[in-house]
Design an enzyme around this catalytic site. Structure first.
Site, PDB file in Angstrom:
ATOM      1  N   HIS A 126       6.172 -12.336  -0.790  1.00 29.71           N
ATOM      2  CA  HIS A 126       4.959 -12.152  -1.588  1.00 29.71           C
ATOM      3  C   HIS A 126       4.896 -10.709  -2.140  1.00 29.71           C
ATOM      4  O   HIS A 126       4.725 -10.501  -3.351  1.00 29.71           O
ATOM      5  CB  HIS A 126       3.737 -12.447  -0.714  1.00 29.71           C
ATOM      6  CG  HIS A 126       2.427 -12.277  -1.403  1.00 29.71           C
ATOM      7  ND1 HIS A 126       1.744 -13.326  -1.960  1.00 29.71           N
ATOM      8  CD2 HIS A 126       1.661 -11.177  -1.631  1.00 29.71           C
ATOM      9  CE1 HIS A 126       0.625 -12.885  -2.514  1.00 29.71           C
ATOM     10  NE2 HIS A 126       0.548 -11.586  -2.311  1.00 29.71           N
ATOM     11  N   GLU A 127       5.056  -9.749  -1.244  1.00 29.15           N
ATOM     12  CA  GLU A 127       4.971  -8.346  -1.686  1.00 29.15           C
ATOM     13  C   GLU A 127       6.143  -7.988  -2.604  1.00 29.15           C
ATOM     14  O   GLU A 127       5.992  -7.191  -3.528  1.00 29.15           O
ATOM     15  CB  GLU A 127       4.907  -7.396  -0.487  1.00 29.15           C
ATOM     16  CG  GLU A 127       3.681  -7.592   0.418  1.00 29.15           C
ATOM     17  CD  GLU A 127       2.342  -7.553  -0.311  1.00 29.15           C
ATOM     18  OE1 GLU A 127       2.259  -6.919  -1.374  1.00 29.15           O
ATOM     19  OE2 GLU A 127       1.385  -8.195   0.164  1.00 29.15           O
ATOM     20  N   HIS A 164       5.090  -8.810  -6.093  1.00 31.25           N
ATOM     21  CA  HIS A 164       4.274  -7.757  -6.712  1.00 31.25           C
ATOM     22  C   HIS A 164       5.164  -6.592  -7.163  1.00 31.25           C
ATOM     23  O   HIS A 164       5.034  -6.087  -8.280  1.00 31.25           O
ATOM     24  CB  HIS A 164       3.247  -7.226  -5.702  1.00 31.25           C
ATOM     25  CG  HIS A 164       2.048  -8.113  -5.499  1.00 31.25           C
ATOM     26  ND1 HIS A 164       1.214  -8.467  -6.525  1.00 31.25           N
ATOM     27  CD2 HIS A 164       1.531  -8.692  -4.385  1.00 31.25           C
ATOM     28  CE1 HIS A 164       0.230  -9.240  -6.055  1.00 31.25           C
ATOM     29  NE2 HIS A 164       0.403  -9.386  -4.746  1.00 31.25           N
TER      30      HIS A 164
END
Lengths: 501, 501
Positions: free
Chosen positions: B265-266, B269
């Site tokens: 997920h990170e 980003h």
């Protein structure tokens, strides 16, 4: 103690404004720490712009005309001694910044950005001519800078005052000449001596274990982990505030003693920062006095504590726990290893506490002549090598190990080097005052009590922040004017004994 | 493509000024990253002042009257499309900041500083009444804030636009209602299903090895270590610029799959940030589009890549190398473990990709009623628990696991939550467009080719920076208006198959 008085409105406004200036300065410090310690390499282009944004707005706030107005208003105001000190420091910072045109600040900043890679390349290629043109430009720009700040003063004197504002250059010169005159013969005597000091730290020392040991040293000295941390960096430094003062260190598998000493040195800087009064954060009373005093704190811990017999009596068992390979070493042998004089060392950052000052004298004499126009840039390598031969009896075989070894000039930092020696000299003077007050420190260190040092320094040096000028602080802490007597007595006694002189 | 035109002087001046604003914003980002990841705990008082100094000067520069003058001058100027976009973004940031009085900004900042420890205490004591009064104050202050920005608009709409400026609140509401209406029965069906998904990741997983595996995942996905790094943080986040985009993650010995997913997920980003055009650093063309689009990137990687069968076919062997304890697991079993629906989970940050949205709907409905004055603060716990029962069939037994679980409201962030769901919905739409363009992604992932995803997203989303508004960017990247169709098709198909519905 000064009586509490109602501060004038201009004073409150000035302080409020300065708190922002100071916060920005510390923010820039965090950006630099991160850049050296954490940032991935590719982050540089953005980081440069972030740092430039912060320093531009800081400069604009510091030189704001409002600041000049508040300072004018405070000219004849009825202030307490502490308030007078605050105004003195802010006034000095404001005036020096305001006198230099923004264009010149930008030009110097651009030129140093250009100089740094040139210096690196020159050092890698061992070719001074790559660095020489940009060094010449930097010298001209810094002379112009000095001219703006004080057209009546000697340019080098003005530059020196960027790093040490209150000890005048004459004092610095007198001290450095005395070091040269007394240490050159001492070093010669050591070279002629037949004594061979012990070195139980021969061989390879695992770097991760060295790192654990660095934490042990910091624990032993009483580092406040609640307000600090330790990391590795290619060039050890410390930075931060009284709430968060971090140290960095580095490790070489063949030089474990260097890593201890470097860690203790940086601890000394951080301990100073942590000893600044917390309630004064954001104004000069909560800021450290400049580079001489800062270096006196790191050198006091490094040389007068870390290089003492008592330290090794206390600490050697911890070393042996981490490194069973030195099981048979005695504290006396470890003490000798920590105090060996390296007769053939050409590199300043690897020097012992004696020859170190000759490295500084060489740089001081050369940079002063460069700024005064008495030496051409192209003649630096020869002048450098001649001076090494004269003061240390060794001659660099190339410029990478000679005049290209230090980063300072590529930053445009002329006048910085002398503060290293002045700090060591002051360390001895402060250490003598400490012992005058609390008795022999070695006895306490032998019992593992290092707080006696930290607490005394905090009360007598750190807690004053920048309230006093350097000469005032020296008198306040030691009862005497700044002098090299204690340092010279200390090295003559210590090395006389170690080398049977 | 727009023709190159000579930019008006006001445009150049505005851009130059904005570069400083932007540099200060990114500097503040570094200060926050350091505070979360590196700073010793005792550093907080100084760090608060440093952050406040940077954000104060940033705000002053952004709201400067000169900016208004330049914007006025550019009103009828002949600009290229890109220049128009730059001016649109700066105008929006300037106007919103300039409309709110400094006093109110300071008051909100002070109130959130006060709210954060109250929220923490309330959560620790499981006592909502500790947090309620300061929450009430914050709601009033944020309503006042919204009133200044746009007195004619609905306050919640204005607050929502702080996080998602271009998708209007009606769209958000329509999407969230649709999620509620379609997912509630789907979750009920899953609860009623007899299917038990496999979980080969039962037991304890060494945290240091999990950290090595997190690096493996990042390597596999193509993270650019030259411009990034990974660390642990209690609340995983990512931050930085296109030159230095860092991720953080966290590890629980019993939940290794959570750590993979959080890392992926990170990564999503950070991959977005790294894909922003480097040459536009410091202006809106080099900035990311807001939270919806950012979350679409993290969710695309997390859900459409990391939770796919193909990913586990490729990556499971790496897991087995680190953790021989799962030697017998099949990719299908790992895929099932990564997609289990947790029927009894009360905590948003531990939710699966389906029930997650019900957590969001609860918060959206409650915060909207709070801002609109339709719900009293004291009634929040009951409203919260009722909604959990209605949408998820579970009822929190206490407020610590209920309405006190999230930090957002203590920051005064009302209107933030919906962007989490909007981002997931957009992720499915963008993923469909990607497959339309390059064919089935799974086939490429099975061959270990993740660049097909990264490169396509970079060209079709990241490279545009903030040139387009959110709806424009959605159309540009997918050829369609923003829609929840793809997301709902995706979850119906995937979970229908997994749970035999």
């Amino acid at each position: 103690m000064a009586e509490a008085k109602q501060a004038p409105d201009a004073y409150d406004a000035l302080l409020d404004h300065y708190e922002t200036v100071s916060g920005l300065g510390d923010a820039a410090g965090v950006l630099s720490w991160d850049q050296e310690v954490m940032m991935p390499e590719g982050g540089n282009p953005a980081r440069s712009k972030q740092k430039s944004a912060v320093s531009t707005v800081r400069h604009d706030l510091l030189t704001d005309e409002q600041v000049a107005d508040w300072l004018d208003e405070l000219d004849d105001a009825d202030l307490t001694d502490e308030q007078e000190s605050v105004v003195r420091e802010i006034r000095r910072a404001h005036e020096r910044a305001a006198r230099v045109p923004s264009d010149l600040v930008a030009e110097i900043s651009e030129k140093t950005s250009e100089a740094h890679p040139k210096w690196k390349e020159a050092r890698e290629e061992d070719d001074f001519s790559i660095f020489a043109p940009v060094l010449e430009d930097l010298i001209e720009l810094k002379k112009e800078y000095a001219e703006h700040i004080d057209p009546d003063a000697d340019a080098y004197e003005v530059l020196f005052a960027d790093y040490e504002p209150y000890l005048d250059l004459d004092t610095a010169e007198r001290v450095l000449e005395r070091l040269r005159d007394e240490l050159v013969p001492l070093i010669e005597d050591i070279r002629d001596s037949d004594v061979e000091l012990a070195d139980p730290f021969d061989g390879e020392f695992d770097v991760d274990t060295q790192e654990d040991l660095a934490r042990d040293v910091l624990d032993t000295l009483g580092y406040d982990w609640e307000h600090g941390r330790v990391d590795t960096a290619p060039h050890p430094f410390s930075s931060g505030t009284q709430f968060d003062a971090r140290v960095t260190t580095r490790f070489d598998p063949e030089k474990p003693v260097d890593a201890f000493m470097s860690t203790i040195h940086e601890f000394g800087h951080a301990r100073y920062t942590l000893g600044l009064p917390r309630e004064q954060y954001g104004n000069p009373l909560g800021e450290s006095r400049d580079l001489t005093v800062h270096e006196s704190q790191s050198r006091l811990w490094e040389n007068h504590v870390g290089r003492s017999r008592a330290f090794w009596e206390t600490f050697l068992p911890e070393v042996k726990e981490r490194f069973p390979q030195v099981e048979d070493a005695t504290p006396e042998e470890a003490f000798e290893a920590a105090n060996e004089i390296f007769e053939d060392n050409l590199i300043r950052v690897e020097a012992d506490e004696l020859t170190y000052h000759m490295h500084i004298v060489v740089r001081f004499e050369i940079e002063r002549e460069l700024i005064e126009g008495d030496l051409d840039v192209e003649d630096v390598p020869e002048a450098w090598n001649d001076k090494y031969e004269e003061y240390l009896g060794i001659r660099p075989e190339n410029d990478a190990e000679g005049c290209l070894q230090d980063i300072h000039w590529s930053h445009g930092s002329f006048g910085y080097f002398p503060t290293y020696s002045l700090g060591s000299v002051l360390a001895a003077q402060i250490h003598a005052a400490l012992e005058d007050d609390v008795g022999p420190v070695d006895e306490r260190v032998r019992e593992g009590d290092f707080d006696v040092v930290g607490d005394w320094l905090e009360s007598n040096v750190h807690q004053h922040g920048a309230r006093y000028t350097t000469p005032e602080l020296v008198r306040e802490a030691t009862g005497e004017d700044f002098t090299a007597d204690y340092f010279l007595d200390y090295v003559h006694e210590k090395y006389g004994e170690l080398y049977d002189l």
